[in-house]
Design a protein around this motif. Structure first.
Motif, PDB file in Angstrom:
ATOM      1  N   UNK A  15       9.090   3.642   7.768  1.00 20.92           N
ATOM      2  CA  UNK A  15       7.969   4.439   8.281  1.00 20.92           C
ATOM      3  C   UNK A  15       6.786   3.553   8.650  1.00 20.92           C
ATOM      4  N   UNK A  16       6.451   2.604   7.787  1.00 22.32           N
ATOM      5  CA  UNK A  16       5.306   1.726   8.040  1.00 22.32           C
ATOM      6  C   UNK A  16       5.541   0.852   9.264  1.00 22.32           C
ATOM      7  N   UNK A  17       6.757   0.403   9.453  1.00 19.25           N
ATOM      8  CA  UNK A  17       7.063  -0.462  10.598  1.00 19.25           C
ATOM      9  C   UNK A  17       6.827   0.253  11.925  1.00 19.25           C
ATOM     10  N   UNK A  18       7.005   1.578  11.932  1.00 12.99           N
ATOM     11  CA  UNK A  18       6.855   2.350  13.176  1.00 12.99           C
ATOM     12  C   UNK A  18       5.480   2.994  13.305  1.00 12.99           C
ATOM     13  N   UNK A  19       4.642   2.859  12.277  1.00  9.49           N
ATOM     14  CA  UNK A  19       3.380   3.603  12.238  1.00  9.49           C
ATOM     15  C   UNK A  19       2.347   3.092  13.223  1.00  9.49           C
ATOM     16  N   UNK A  20       2.283   1.772  13.401  1.00  7.35           N
ATOM     17  CA  UNK A  20       1.226   1.165  14.202  1.00  7.35           C
ATOM     18  C   UNK A  20       1.841   0.482  15.418  1.00  7.35           C
ATOM     19  N   UNK A  21       1.208   0.583  16.583  1.00 10.12           N
ATOM     20  CA  UNK A  21       1.827   0.022  17.795  1.00 10.12           C
ATOM     21  C   UNK A  21       1.937  -1.494  17.805  1.00 10.12           C
ATOM     22  N   UNK A  22       1.137  -2.186  17.002  1.00 12.54           N
ATOM     23  CA  UNK A  22       1.183  -3.643  16.976  1.00 12.54           C
ATOM     24  C   UNK A  22       1.556  -4.139  15.584  1.00 12.54           C
ATOM     25  N   UNK A  23       2.427  -5.165  15.543  1.00 12.73           N
ATOM     26  CA  UNK A  23       2.781  -5.765  14.259  1.00 12.73           C
ATOM     27  C   UNK A  23       1.561  -6.429  13.631  1.00 12.73           C
ATOM     28  N   UNK A  24       0.781  -7.120  14.475  1.00 14.92           N
ATOM     29  CA  UNK A  24      -0.435  -7.795  14.015  1.00 14.92           C
ATOM     30  C   UNK A  24      -1.607  -7.301  14.853  1.00 14.92           C
ATOM     31  N   UNK A  25      -2.619  -6.763  14.200  1.00 13.40           N
ATOM     32  CA  UNK A  25      -3.868  -6.409  14.895  1.00 13.40           C
ATOM     33  C   UNK A  25      -5.023  -6.761  13.970  1.00 13.40           C
ATOM     34  N   UNK A  26      -5.654  -7.897  14.273  1.00 12.57           N
ATOM     35  CA  UNK A  26      -6.734  -8.368  13.410  1.00 12.57           C
ATOM     36  C   UNK A  26      -7.973  -7.502  13.584  1.00 12.57           C
TER      37      UNK A  26
END
Length: 422
Positions: A15-26
Motif C-alpha cells: 500500500x505504501x509503495x503505491x501511495x505516493x507518485x514519487x519514490x523520493x520527494x524531498x
C-alpha cells in the motif's frame, strides 16, 4: 484510512509503495503536517545521523554503547536488506509485524489527504513506535541528504555528519560543497553538531557558524589516536586503550569517535560509562558493511555503491589478503558513479562476474562491462543475467583458498544473503 486496511505488514508495504507518485520527494512540509496531527513531540533526546558513508556504522555504535549502558534505545535506519523490520529497532530488537502495522495505521489515520512517500510514512511510524515504547533516546538515520530529509522534522539534541562524498547527485548537487550544505541542514542553532569528515567542505563549516551551532569537528574538538593494538579517544574526556571496533576498516575509528563525541554532548541526560563504550565498540555490527562469511571460500559482502565507499572496500580487501584469487560479483544502480567504483576496486580483483539488477534504476551487466573497458582492466570479465546466475558461477569457479566479494548495492548484498541462506 483505506476502506479495507491491510491485514499484514506485507499488505501495508504494498500500500505504501503505491501511495505516493514519487519514490523520493524531498521536502518537510507534508511530513511536518502529519507530525503535528500525530502530536509527535518527543520528550526523549533525539540524535540525527547523516553522511554519505559511515552513518549506518555510527548509528550502530551509538545503539550498542547506549544499550550497554542500560538505556532503552530506539533506532531507525534505512534501507533494509531482507526484512522491513530491520529499519525499526527498540532495545536492540527489530520491531515485530504487529507493532509496525499498528504504527502504520496510526499514521494513516492522522494524515488525512496529505500524501506521504514510503520513507516519510515509515519515519513517522518509527517515531510513533518509539514514543509508545517510552524509549530513553532515539537515533534517526538520514535517508537522503539531510536538510530536506523526513527525519529532519525532528529537532535533534545532537546531530552527526560522518562524511561528505559525491553521491545522489540528482538530488544533492554534484560537488562536495553543494552536498556538504545539504548534509549540514540537520544542524541546529546552539545544539552540538558533530563532523567526522577530516576534510569537511567549507559549506558545512560555514553553515554551522552561520546558525551558531555548537560545531565539534574531528581533528579539532576530538581526535582518534591509533595504537598498535587499539586506540585512544581524546575529546572532552580521554578514553585510553580502547579496543578496535569489531567492524573492519581504519575509517571505523572515525565513525566510532563520532558516536563517542555525540555521547559526550548527552552526558547530562544519558551518562555512559567507559565500560559501556568498550562493550559497544565490540558489539556493534551492520550487515553488508564488509561482512565476512566464513568459507571456504570466504565471502565478503559490502553495499559500497560510490567511489568513496569502494575505496574503503578496496583498502579492507588489501588489509585482509587471501592466498588465492578475489572474484568480484558486481551489480549496481545505473545512476551511480559506476566508472569511479570500478576504478577503485580494479587493483584488488582477479576476476569480474557482472550482473544486471532487475529493479528500478538497475544497471545492466553490459553497462558495467563498458565501465571496465573504459579503464582497461586486465582481469577476465563475465556478464551474467542476474545476481543469482553470477553467484552460481562464482561458487563454481572459486577454489578453497579464493574469496568471493559481492558488492555494489543494497540490492546486490540482499540477493546474495538470500541465496546463501537459501
Amino acid at each position: 484510512m483505506p476502506e479495507n486496511p491491510p491485514a499484514s505488514l506485507a499488505g501495508w508495504l504494498t500500500y505504501l509503495e503505491a501511495l505516493h507518485p514519487k519514490t523520493i520527494e524531498l521536502g518537510l512540509a507534508r511530513v511536518q503536517t502529519v507530525k503535528v496531527a500525530l502530536q509527535l513531540n518527543p520528550a526523549f533526546p533525539v540524535v540525527l545521523v547523516g553522511g554519505t558513508n559511515g552513518k549506518g556504522s555510527a548509528c550502530a555504535y551509538l545503539e550498542a554503547m547506549l544499550n550497554a549502558a542500560g538505556y532503552r534505545v530506539g533506532l531507525y535506519t534505512s534501507p533494509h536488506l531482507l526484512r522491513y523490520n530491520e529499519r525499526v529497532r527498540i532495545n536492540g530488537r527489530d520491531a515485530d509485524d504487529a507493532a509496525l502495522c499498528a504504527a502504520f495505521a496510526a499514521v494513516e489515520a492522522a494524515r488525512g489527504a496529505v500524501s506521504l512517500s514510503y520513507f516519510e510514512f515509515g519515519t513517522l511510524a518509527a517515531v510513533w513506535l518509539f514514543a509508545r515504547a517510552e524509549v530513553d533516546v532515539a537515533i534517526l538515520e538520514v535517508g537522503l541528504g539531510g536538510r530536506l530529509d523526513a527525519v529532519n522534522v525532528f529537532d535533534p539534541d545532537c546531530a552527526i555528519v560522518t562524511s561528505v562524498a559525491i553521491d545522489h547527485t540528482d538530488y544533492l548537487g554534484d560537488t562536495r560543497e553543494q552536498i556538504g550544505f545539504e548534509k549540514a541542514g540537520i544542524f541546529r542553532a546552539g545544539r552540538p553538531a558533530i563532523c567526522g569528515d577530516v576534510h569537511p567542505p567549507q559549506s558545512l563549516l560555514q553553515h554551522a557558524v552561520s546558525i551558531a551551532a555548537d560545531l565539534r569537528a574531528i581533528g579539532t574538538a576530538f581526535e582518534v589516536v591509533p595504537q598498535a593494538d587499539g586506540w585512544h579517544y581524546r575529546g572532552q574526556r580521554e578514553y585510553r586503550d580502547l579496543p578496535n571496533p569489531a567492524m573492519a576498516g581504519g575509517y571505523q575509528l572515525d565513525n566510532a569517535a563520532c558516536a563517542i563525541a555525540a555521547l559526550e554532548t548527552l552526558n547530562q541526560r544519558l551518562p555512559v560509562p567507559a565500560a559501556a563504550i568498550r562493550q559497544g565498540l565490540q558489539a556493534a555490527r551492520v550487515a553488508g558493511r564488509f561482512q565476512v562469511l566464513a568459507g571456504p571460500p570466504e565471502v565478503v559482502l559490502d553495499v559500497a555503491h560510490n567511489p568513496h565507499a569502494a575505496q574503503a572496500l578496496a583498502a579492507n580487501l588489501q588489509a585482509r589478503p587471501c592466498t588465492g584469487r578475489t572474484l568480484a560479483l558486481w551489480a549496481m544502480l545505473a545512476d551511480k558513479d559506476i566508472a569511479g567504483v570500478a576504478q577503485a576496486l580494479q587493483p584488488e580483483v582477479d576476476e569480474w562476474l557482472l550482473a544486471g539488477l532487475d529493479v528500478p534504476r538497475g544497471a545492466s551487466a553490459q553497462t558495467l562491462h563498458e565501465a571496465l573497458d573504459g579503464i582497461a582492466v586486465s582481469a577476465p570479465v563475465t556478464c551474467c543475467e542476474s545476481v543469482a546466475a553470477a553467484w552460481r558461477l562464482a561458487c563454481e569457479r572459486a577454489r578453497e583458498n579464493d574469496r568471493i566479494c559481492a558488492f555494489g548495492s543494497f540490492y546486490t548484498v540482499a540477493q546474495v544473503l538470500q541465496l546463501v541462506d537459501g
